[in-house]
Design a protein around this motif. Structure first.
Motif, PDB file in Angstrom:
ATOM      1  N   VAL A  23       0.993  -0.988   0.080  1.00  0.00           N
ATOM      2  CA  VAL A  23       0.066  -0.027  -0.042  1.00  0.00           C
ATOM      3  C   VAL A  23       0.807   1.302   0.041  1.00  0.00           C
ATOM      4  CG1 VAL A  23      -1.592   1.212   1.345  1.00  0.00           C
ATOM      5  CG2 VAL A  23      -1.997  -1.149   1.258  1.00  0.00           C
ATOM      6  N   CYS A  24       1.663   1.362   0.764  1.00  0.00           N
ATOM      7  CA  CYS A  24       2.647   2.539   1.215  1.00  0.00           C
ATOM      8  C   CYS A  24       3.579   2.809  -0.309  1.00  0.00           C
ATOM      9  CB  CYS A  24       3.560   2.365   2.290  1.00  0.00           C
ATOM     10  SG  CYS A  24       2.727   2.365   3.594  1.00  0.00           S
ATOM     11  N   GLY A  25       4.166   1.743  -0.795  1.00  0.00           N
ATOM     12  CA  GLY A  25       4.708   1.690  -1.984  1.00  0.00           C
ATOM     13  C   GLY A  25       3.984   2.300  -3.156  1.00  0.00           C
ATOM     14  N   GLY A  26       2.949   1.881  -3.352  1.00  0.00           N
ATOM     15  CA  GLY A  26       1.788   2.113  -4.273  1.00  0.00           C
ATOM     16  C   GLY A  26       1.399   3.597  -4.213  1.00  0.00           C
ATOM     17  N   ILE A  27       1.278   3.999  -3.024  1.00  0.00           N
ATOM     18  CA  ILE A  27       0.891   5.486  -2.987  1.00  0.00           C
ATOM     19  C   ILE A  27       2.057   6.155  -3.159  1.00  0.00           C
ATOM     20  CG2 ILE A  27       0.465   6.908  -0.999  1.00  0.00           C
ATOM     21  CD1 ILE A  27      -1.644   5.204   0.243  1.00  0.00           C
ATOM     22  N   GLY A  28       3.214   6.058  -2.785  1.00  0.00           N
ATOM     23  CA  GLY A  28       4.548   6.609  -2.821  1.00  0.00           C
ATOM     24  C   GLY A  28       4.788   6.645  -4.643  1.00  0.00           C
ATOM     25  N   GLU A  29       4.636   5.686  -5.137  1.00  0.00           N
ATOM     26  CA  GLU A  29       4.754   5.908  -6.654  1.00  0.00           C
ATOM     27  C   GLU A  29       3.779   6.591  -7.203  1.00  0.00           C
ATOM     28  OE1 GLU A  29       4.695   1.431  -8.009  1.00  0.00           O
ATOM     29  OE2 GLU A  29       6.533   1.174  -7.083  1.00  0.00           O
ATOM     30  N   PHE A  30       2.481   6.563  -6.770  1.00  0.00           N
ATOM     31  CA  PHE A  30       1.425   7.325  -7.544  1.00  0.00           C
ATOM     32  C   PHE A  30       1.673   8.909  -7.342  1.00  0.00           C
ATOM     33  CE2 PHE A  30      -2.709   9.257  -7.478  1.00  0.00           C
ATOM     34  CZ  PHE A  30      -3.100   8.951  -8.527  1.00  0.00           C
ATOM     35  N   VAL A  31       2.001   9.256  -5.930  1.00  0.00           N
ATOM     36  CA  VAL A  31       2.278  10.656  -5.659  1.00  0.00           C
ATOM     37  C   VAL A  31       3.715  11.161  -6.048  1.00  0.00           C
ATOM     38  CG1 VAL A  31       2.200  12.377  -3.679  1.00  0.00           C
ATOM     39  CG2 VAL A  31       0.543  10.474  -3.631  1.00  0.00           C
ATOM     40  N   GLY A  32       4.537  10.234  -6.243  1.00  0.00           N
ATOM     41  CA  GLY A  32       5.924  10.457  -6.530  1.00  0.00           C
ATOM     42  C   GLY A  32       6.870  10.789  -5.417  1.00  0.00           C
ATOM     43  N   ILE A  33       6.486  10.410  -4.376  1.00  0.00           N
ATOM     44  CA  ILE A  33       7.650  10.454  -3.037  1.00  0.00           C
ATOM     45  C   ILE A  33       8.066   8.984  -2.620  1.00  0.00           C
ATOM     46  CG2 ILE A  33       6.175  12.485  -2.286  1.00  0.00           C
ATOM     47  CD1 ILE A  33       4.831  10.852  -0.181  1.00  0.00           C
ATOM     48  N   ASP A  34       8.691   9.136  -1.828  1.00  0.00           N
ATOM     49  CA  ASP A  34       9.338   7.956  -1.342  1.00  0.00           C
ATOM     50  C   ASP A  34       8.642   7.188  -0.331  1.00  0.00           C
ATOM     51  OD1 ASP A  34      11.448   6.017  -0.382  1.00  0.00           O
ATOM     52  OD2 ASP A  34      11.834   7.136   1.439  1.00  0.00           O
ATOM     53  N   ALA A  35       8.480   5.828  -0.573  1.00  0.00           N
ATOM     54  CA  ALA A  35       7.259   5.074   0.379  1.00  0.00           C
ATOM     55  C   ALA A  35       7.706   5.455   1.735  1.00  0.00           C
ATOM     56  CB  ALA A  35       7.297   3.584  -0.301  1.00  0.00           C
ATOM     57  N   ASN A  36       8.894   5.228   2.184  1.00  0.00           N
ATOM     58  CA  ASN A  36       9.089   5.373   3.555  1.00  0.00           C
ATOM     59  C   ASN A  36       8.348   6.680   4.180  1.00  0.00           C
ATOM     60  OD1 ASN A  36      10.651   3.431   3.828  1.00  0.00           O
ATOM     61  ND2 ASN A  36      12.564   4.416   2.965  1.00  0.00           N
TER      62      ASN A  36
END
Length: 87
Positions: A23-36
């Motif tokens: 979930v966090c990795g997908g949101i990070g990729e979608f928004v363009g920020i680091d998943a951490n």
């Protein structure tokens, strides 16, 4: 993975940048920020009342994984309706 189809980003759980469900990795990729950073935000929401866990579960249910066309929630609804679901 948020893939680009016809100029549109797709909101998906990540298969590459996952720790639990992607979930966090997908949101990070979608928004363009680091998943951490997304993981940190969920941790803060969890510590400030527990809403982070609820939001994570909801996101896991509604976000399809990688190149799949349907989410976990869609499969559950189809099974409840008695329709075949290839999950």
């Amino acid at each position: 993975m948020s893939e680009n189809f016809g100029g549109k980003k797709r909101f998906r759980r990540s298969r590459d940048r996952r720790m639990i469900a992607g979930v966090c990795g997908g949101i990070g990729e979608f928004v363009g920020i680091d998943a951490n950073l997304v993981r940190l935000a969920f941790a803060v929401f969890t510590l400030l009342g527990g809403s982070g866990i609820l939001l994570y579960i909801i996101a896991w249910l509604v976000m399809p994984e990688g190149d799949e066309g349907t989410s976990v929630l869609e499969h559950v609804i189809r099974n409840f309706q008695g329709k075949k679901s290839d999950f």
